[in-house]
Design a protein around this motif. Structure first.
Motif, PDB file in Angstrom:
ATOM      1  N   PHE A  20     116.819  21.267  13.062  1.00 25.48           N
ATOM      2  CA  PHE A  20     115.919  20.458  13.880  1.00 25.48           C
ATOM      3  C   PHE A  20     116.039  20.795  15.365  1.00 25.48           C
ATOM      4  O   PHE A  20     115.064  20.655  16.113  1.00 25.48           O
ATOM      5  CB  PHE A  20     116.158  18.973  13.628  1.00 25.48           C
ATOM      6  CG  PHE A  20     115.470  18.488  12.385  1.00 25.48           C
ATOM      7  CD1 PHE A  20     114.112  18.225  12.399  1.00 25.48           C
ATOM      8  CD2 PHE A  20     116.154  18.340  11.197  1.00 25.48           C
ATOM      9  CE1 PHE A  20     113.455  17.806  11.250  1.00 25.48           C
ATOM     10  CE2 PHE A  20     115.523  17.926  10.043  1.00 25.48           C
ATOM     11  CZ  PHE A  20     114.160  17.663  10.071  1.00 25.48           C
ATOM     12  N   ALA A  21     117.213  21.253  15.802  1.00 25.25           N
ATOM     13  CA  ALA A  21     117.342  21.709  17.189  1.00 25.25           C
ATOM     14  C   ALA A  21     116.463  22.943  17.417  1.00 25.25           C
ATOM     15  O   ALA A  21     115.741  23.043  18.419  1.00 25.25           O
ATOM     16  CB  ALA A  21     118.802  22.018  17.510  1.00 25.25           C
ATOM     17  N   VAL A  22     116.505  23.887  16.485  1.00 22.65           N
ATOM     18  CA  VAL A  22     115.679  25.089  16.595  1.00 22.65           C
ATOM     19  C   VAL A  22     114.194  24.726  16.467  1.00 22.65           C
ATOM     20  O   VAL A  22     113.348  25.222  17.236  1.00 22.65           O
ATOM     21  CB  VAL A  22     116.071  26.119  15.522  1.00 22.65           C
ATOM     22  CG1 VAL A  22     115.083  27.277  15.502  1.00 22.65           C
ATOM     23  CG2 VAL A  22     117.481  26.637  15.775  1.00 22.65           C
ATOM     24  N   LYS A  27     108.897  23.868  19.175  1.00 22.14           N
ATOM     25  CA  LYS A  27     107.829  22.943  19.567  1.00 22.14           C
ATOM     26  C   LYS A  27     107.752  22.805  21.090  1.00 22.14           C
ATOM     27  O   LYS A  27     106.671  22.728  21.658  1.00 22.14           O
ATOM     28  CB  LYS A  27     108.057  21.571  18.936  1.00 22.14           C
ATOM     29  CG  LYS A  27     106.907  20.592  19.192  1.00 22.14           C
ATOM     30  CD  LYS A  27     107.121  19.304  18.443  1.00 22.14           C
ATOM     31  CE  LYS A  27     105.945  18.361  18.662  1.00 22.14           C
ATOM     32  NZ  LYS A  27     104.684  18.885  18.122  1.00 22.14           N
ATOM     33  N   GLY A  28     108.915  22.775  21.740  1.00 19.13           N
ATOM     34  CA  GLY A  28     108.920  22.669  23.191  1.00 19.13           C
ATOM     35  C   GLY A  28     108.275  23.866  23.861  1.00 19.13           C
ATOM     36  O   GLY A  28     107.605  23.734  24.884  1.00 19.13           O
ATOM     37  N   VAL A  29     108.460  25.051  23.289  1.00 23.20           N
ATOM     38  CA  VAL A  29     107.902  26.268  23.861  1.00 23.20           C
ATOM     39  C   VAL A  29     106.420  26.413  23.539  1.00 23.20           C
ATOM     40  O   VAL A  29     105.608  26.762  24.407  1.00 23.20           O
ATOM     41  CB  VAL A  29     108.671  27.508  23.361  1.00 23.20           C
ATOM     42  CG1 VAL A  29     107.994  28.795  23.850  1.00 23.20           C
ATOM     43  CG2 VAL A  29     110.116  27.467  23.837  1.00 23.20           C
ATOM     44  N   THR A  30     106.047  26.133  22.285  1.00 27.11           N
ATOM     45  CA  THR A  30     104.690  26.441  21.823  1.00 27.11           C
ATOM     46  C   THR A  30     103.775  25.234  21.696  1.00 27.11           C
ATOM     47  O   THR A  30     102.561  25.389  21.565  1.00 27.11           O
ATOM     48  CB  THR A  30     104.738  27.149  20.455  1.00 27.11           C
ATOM     49  OG1 THR A  30     105.238  26.219  19.467  1.00 27.11           O
ATOM     50  CG2 THR A  30     105.641  28.371  20.504  1.00 27.11           C
ATOM     51  N   GLY A  31     104.326  24.012  21.682  1.00 27.93           N
ATOM     52  CA  GLY A  31     103.514  22.813  21.474  1.00 27.93           C
ATOM     53  C   GLY A  31     103.314  22.475  20.017  1.00 27.93           C
ATOM     54  O   GLY A  31     102.611  21.523  19.692  1.00 27.93           O
ATOM     55  N   ALA A 212     116.373  17.238  17.450  1.00 25.34           N
ATOM     56  CA  ALA A 212     114.988  17.674  17.632  1.00 25.34           C
ATOM     57  C   ALA A 212     114.528  17.445  19.067  1.00 25.34           C
ATOM     58  O   ALA A 212     113.896  18.313  19.685  1.00 25.34           O
ATOM     59  CB  ALA A 212     114.076  16.933  16.658  1.00 25.34           C
ATOM     60  N   LEU A 213     114.862  16.279  19.620  1.00 24.38           N
ATOM     61  CA  LEU A 213     114.487  15.983  21.005  1.00 24.38           C
ATOM     62  C   LEU A 213     115.218  16.895  21.986  1.00 24.38           C
ATOM     63  O   LEU A 213     114.635  17.362  22.972  1.00 24.38           O
ATOM     64  CB  LEU A 213     114.800  14.516  21.327  1.00 24.38           C
ATOM     65  CG  LEU A 213     113.896  13.469  20.678  1.00 24.38           C
ATOM     66  CD1 LEU A 213     114.397  12.063  20.999  1.00 24.38           C
ATOM     67  CD2 LEU A 213     112.450  13.640  21.149  1.00 24.38           C
ATOM     68  N   ALA A 214     116.490  17.161  21.710  1.00 15.88           N
ATOM     69  CA  ALA A 214     117.259  18.048  22.587  1.00 15.88           C
ATOM     70  C   ALA A 214     116.657  19.454  22.569  1.00 15.88           C
ATOM     71  O   ALA A 214     116.496  20.093  23.617  1.00 15.88           O
ATOM     72  CB  ALA A 214     118.721  18.086  22.136  1.00 15.88           C
ATOM     73  N   GLY A 215     116.316  19.922  21.382  1.00 16.26           N
ATOM     74  CA  GLY A 215     115.701  21.239  21.290  1.00 16.26           C
ATOM     75  C   GLY A 215     114.349  21.286  21.969  1.00 16.26           C
ATOM     76  O   GLY A 215     114.016  22.263  22.661  1.00 16.26           O
ATOM     77  N   MET A 216     113.548  20.238  21.813  1.00 10.09           N
ATOM     78  CA  MET A 216     112.237  20.191  22.442  1.00 10.09           C
ATOM     79  C   MET A 216     112.360  20.176  23.964  1.00 10.09           C
ATOM     80  O   MET A 216     111.610  20.868  24.670  1.00 10.09           O
ATOM     81  CB  MET A 216     111.472  18.962  21.954  1.00 10.09           C
ATOM     82  CG  MET A 216     110.038  18.889  22.431  1.00 10.09           C
ATOM     83  SD  MET A 216     109.153  17.499  21.664  1.00 10.09           S
ATOM     84  CE  MET A 216     107.569  17.624  22.497  1.00 10.09           C
ATOM     85  N   TRP A 217     113.297  19.404  24.471  1.00 12.87           N
ATOM     86  CA  TRP A 217     113.517  19.352  25.923  1.00 12.87           C
ATOM     87  C   TRP A 217     113.889  20.724  26.451  1.00 12.87           C
ATOM     88  O   TRP A 217     113.364  21.187  27.467  1.00 12.87           O
ATOM     89  CB  TRP A 217     114.626  18.341  26.238  1.00 12.87           C
ATOM     90  CG  TRP A 217     115.016  18.312  27.691  1.00 12.87           C
ATOM     91  CD1 TRP A 217     114.402  17.626  28.694  1.00 12.87           C
ATOM     92  CD2 TRP A 217     116.111  19.020  28.294  1.00 12.87           C
ATOM     93  NE1 TRP A 217     115.039  17.858  29.892  1.00 12.87           N
ATOM     94  CE2 TRP A 217     116.086  18.703  29.678  1.00 12.87           C
ATOM     95  CE3 TRP A 217     117.095  19.864  27.806  1.00 12.87           C
ATOM     96  CZ2 TRP A 217     117.023  19.226  30.564  1.00 12.87           C
ATOM     97  CZ3 TRP A 217     118.030  20.393  28.686  1.00 12.87           C
ATOM     98  CH2 TRP A 217     117.992  20.070  30.047  1.00 12.87           C
ATOM     99  N   LEU A 218     114.798  21.410  25.756  1.00  9.61           N
ATOM    100  CA  LEU A 218     115.214  22.741  26.186  1.00  9.61           C
ATOM    101  C   LEU A 218     114.046  23.722  26.118  1.00  9.61           C
ATOM    102  O   LEU A 218     113.862  24.545  27.031  1.00  9.61           O
ATOM    103  CB  LEU A 218     116.370  23.227  25.309  1.00  9.61           C
ATOM    104  CG  LEU A 218     116.949  24.606  25.656  1.00  9.61           C
ATOM    105  CD1 LEU A 218     117.499  24.601  27.079  1.00  9.61           C
ATOM    106  CD2 LEU A 218     118.034  24.996  24.652  1.00  9.61           C
ATOM    107  N   VAL A 222     112.382  26.019  29.289  1.00 11.22           N
ATOM    108  CA  VAL A 222     112.376  27.486  29.365  1.00 11.22           C
ATOM    109  C   VAL A 222     110.993  28.069  29.099  1.00 11.22           C
ATOM    110  O   VAL A 222     110.815  29.286  29.152  1.00 11.22           O
ATOM    111  CB  VAL A 222     113.397  28.105  28.376  1.00 11.22           C
ATOM    112  CG1 VAL A 222     114.777  27.537  28.613  1.00 11.22           C
ATOM    113  CG2 VAL A 222     112.972  27.900  26.930  1.00 11.22           C
ATOM    114  N   ARG A 223     110.011  27.208  28.823  1.00 12.11           N
ATOM    115  CA  ARG A 223     108.683  27.689  28.420  1.00 12.11           C
ATOM    116  C   ARG A 223     108.098  28.659  29.431  1.00 12.11           C
ATOM    117  O   ARG A 223     107.504  29.671  29.061  1.00 12.11           O
ATOM    118  CB  ARG A 223     107.747  26.503  28.214  1.00 12.11           C
ATOM    119  CG  ARG A 223     106.330  26.907  27.804  1.00 12.11           C
ATOM    120  CD  ARG A 223     105.575  25.732  27.220  1.00 12.11           C
ATOM    121  NE  ARG A 223     105.636  24.549  28.044  1.00 12.11           N
ATOM    122  CZ  ARG A 223     105.315  23.325  27.632  1.00 12.11           C
ATOM    123  NH1 ARG A 223     104.941  23.143  26.378  1.00 12.11           N
ATOM    124  NH2 ARG A 223     105.379  22.294  28.442  1.00 12.11           N
ATOM    125  N   GLY A 224     108.254  28.379  30.708  1.00 13.80           N
ATOM    126  CA  GLY A 224     107.671  29.246  31.727  1.00 13.80           C
ATOM    127  C   GLY A 224     108.499  30.468  32.045  1.00 13.80           C
ATOM    128  O   GLY A 224     108.076  31.318  32.836  1.00 13.80           O
TER     129      GLY A 224
END
Length: 252
Positions: A20-22, A27-31, A212-218, A222-224
């Motif tokens: 779920f972290a991955v 999800k954080g990177v791609t939406g 999951a939230l921690a992974g999404m935040w990260l 780094v998305r940009g």
């Protein structure tokens, strides 16, 4: 004396948390991608119905976060409600299939992942003229619901359809969050109706929310800083491998 957990249980907890972290990072990177990644990985370790029940709360929380990250939600609901209604109806009809488990549920999950990965690698787009939305939207929603009920995967064909609506980047991210939120709720109702999910199962699903939230935040942080195109390509390559492995395992 400190409480010690059996090694297999610790390994299970570690694998679920890492998954779920991955998935949250993707999800954080791609939406998108949390339910897809979670189902792809967990589907190799447990029955699809068990994996689907496990992802319900992490998927719901992260998608609501994504949905309300901007304005314009009401306008999207007005525009997309026929698709959303189709998702609900299709999911409730098909949910007993994934609840039944068995080789066909595993094969269906593998096929959905393979199709989605192939579409992503080929950058398929489905241009949607506004004049066709009236009939195409409920049809896409119903098919997406059927796929969700059979496999636990929310993305086919809803994601290509939403990408074809020529929404702004912000509206597209919110539209994906809206579609996935409705799919998650419909899947929870469908699994509960098929006796494949109960409130007692929320405890393990709740434990998966934090990673999951921690992974999404990260991922959002780094998305940009990374190449979105390269990240998506490797994401789809990994999904393709997992999808093919699931289909092969289903019939071996």
């Amino acid at each position: 004396m400190p409480l010690s957990l059996p090694a297999p249980l610790l390994a299970h907890i570690g694998v679920v948390a890492a998954t779920f972290a991955v998935a949250g990072f993707v999800k954080g990177v791609t939406g998108m991608g949390l339910p897809t990644v979670a189902m792809a990985v967990l589907g190799t370790l447990m029955l699809p119905a068990q994996a689907a029940a496990l992802l319900l709360l992490p998927s719901f929380v992260t998608n609501v976060w994504q949905l309300f990250a901007g304005s314009g939600v009401r306008a999207l609901v007005v525009r997309l409600w026929p698709m959303l209604a189709g998702i609900v109806g299709g999911t409730l009809v098909a949910a007993p299939f994934i609840a039944g488990g068995g080789v066909w549920a595993v094969a269906g999950l593998g096929a959905a992942l393979t199709l989605y990965a192939a579409a992503g690698l080929r950058a398929w787009r489905l241009p949607v003229p506004v004049r066709h939305e009236r009939w195409l939207s409920p049809a896409i929603g119903t098919v997406t619901g059927l796929v969700t009920g059979v496999t636990g995967v929310f993305v086919v064909p809803a994601v290509p359809y939403l990408q074809g609506l020529e929404l702004t980047k912000e509206d597209l991210v919110q539209a994906l969050g809206l579609s996935f939120t409705v799919s998650t709720i419909a899947l929870a109702i469908g699994l509960a109706g098929a006796h494949a999910f109960a409130l007692d199962g929320l405890r393990e699903s709740f434990a998966a929310v934090l990673p999951a939230l921690a992974g999404m935040w990260l991922g959002q942080r780094v998305r940009g800083r990374i190449s979105a195109a390269s990240f998506r390509r490797w994401f789809f390559i990994c999904l393709l491998g997992l999808g093919l492995e699931l289909m092969a395992r289903a019939f071996v």
